[in-house]
Every structure is written in structure tokens, then in C-alpha cells.
Enzyme design. Sequence first.
Site, PDB file in Angstrom:
ATOM      1  N   ARG A  31       0.829  -1.215   0.000  1.00 54.98           N
ATOM      2  CA  ARG A  31       0.000   0.000   0.000  1.00 54.98           C
ATOM      3  C   ARG A  31       0.859   1.259   0.000  1.00 54.98           C
ATOM      4  O   ARG A  31       0.583   2.209  -0.730  1.00 54.98           O
ATOM      5  CB  ARG A  31      -0.926  -0.005   1.210  1.00 54.98           C
ATOM      6  CG  ARG A  31      -2.013  -1.045   1.110  1.00 54.98           C
ATOM      7  CD  ARG A  31      -2.889  -1.045   2.335  1.00 54.98           C
ATOM      8  NE  ARG A  31      -3.868  -2.124   2.264  1.00 54.98           N
ATOM      9  CZ  ARG A  31      -4.466  -2.657   3.296  1.00 54.98           C
ATOM     10  NH1 ARG A  31      -4.223  -2.202   4.515  1.00 54.98           N
ATOM     11  NH2 ARG A  31      -5.330  -3.629   3.141  1.00 54.98           N
ATOM     12  N   ARG A 104      20.760  -7.876   7.820  1.00 55.75           N
ATOM     13  CA  ARG A 104      20.114  -9.184   7.964  1.00 55.75           C
ATOM     14  C   ARG A 104      21.105 -10.296   8.265  1.00 55.75           C
ATOM     15  O   ARG A 104      20.713 -11.377   8.709  1.00 55.75           O
ATOM     16  CB  ARG A 104      19.346  -9.529   6.687  1.00 55.75           C
ATOM     17  CG  ARG A 104      20.220 -10.038   5.575  1.00 55.75           C
ATOM     18  CD  ARG A 104      19.505 -10.152   4.246  1.00 55.75           C
ATOM     19  NE  ARG A 104      20.225 -10.937   3.289  1.00 55.75           N
ATOM     20  CZ  ARG A 104      21.341 -10.579   2.662  1.00 55.75           C
ATOM     21  NH1 ARG A 104      21.888  -9.403   2.908  1.00 55.75           N
ATOM     22  NH2 ARG A 104      21.922 -11.370   1.787  1.00 55.75           N
TER      23      ARG A 104
END
Length: 145
Positions: A31, A104
Site C-alpha cells: 500500500r 540481515r
Amino acid sequence: MLDQIHLLAAVTVLGVLEQAYFFLQVIYARRLFGISPPKISGPPEFERIFRAQVNSSEYFPIFLALLWQAGLFFHQGLAAALGLLYLYARYCYFVGYKASSSERLNPIYFSAGVLWILIAASALGILHSLLSHYMGLNILQLLTA
């Protein structure tokens, strides 16, 4: 029997909730960046969130299988504790990857290490079970003798 699996079940539910959180993060990112399915490419910020979620989903079945095997055949408490460590490492992985691809690395290595420990606990527990069931050998008695 339920007292032998309640910790494993609790960690499993936490893992499912974590996966749901990761899915929701992808929905919010879609979105935010205006990327509708089935597209999977866009700004690097979106792609990192998407990849973190997909990677976590790919490893989730492996984690669940090892969690339950280690818990049932080795030790429920140890497996549950390792499961919590794994889920925390995966959360750190997701948050780190969301910020930058280099963030990460430490959490992914740590979570992989936890999976290897779960593999070892599963294998030892299953081996002990097979040897005691089919050959009447109790490894623990042999080791302490």
C-alpha cells in the site's frame, strides 16, 4: 500427553503469529509503495520487506518440523527455548533486512545456527528412540556407565 507438548504448541502459535506479522508488513508496504499483486518488484525498501517475508516463510516448515521432532524425541524444554531463540532471531532478521540488506546477516547466521542445534537434538533423540526400541540399547545408561 498434553503436558509433554504444551511448550511446543505455545512456540508454534508464536511462530504462526510472527508469520502473520510478516505478511501484514508486506501488505502495508504494498500500500505504501503502490505495488499491487502479483508484482514483486519496486523500490528497494519494498523488495527488502518482501524478500524478508518470503525467506522467513520458506524456512518456517523446516523450523516447525525440527522444533517438534527435537521436542518429542529429545527434550521439550530445550526445543521450546531454542524455538524462542529462533523466532527472536527471525524477527531481528526481518527488522534488519527492512532497514538494510547488510543488517540481515548476523540474525540469519544466528537463526541458522539454532536450526543446526535443533537438527542435532532431533537426530540424537530419534537415534536414541530407535536404538532403545529395536535393539534394547539405552544410550544414556551406556554413557554414564
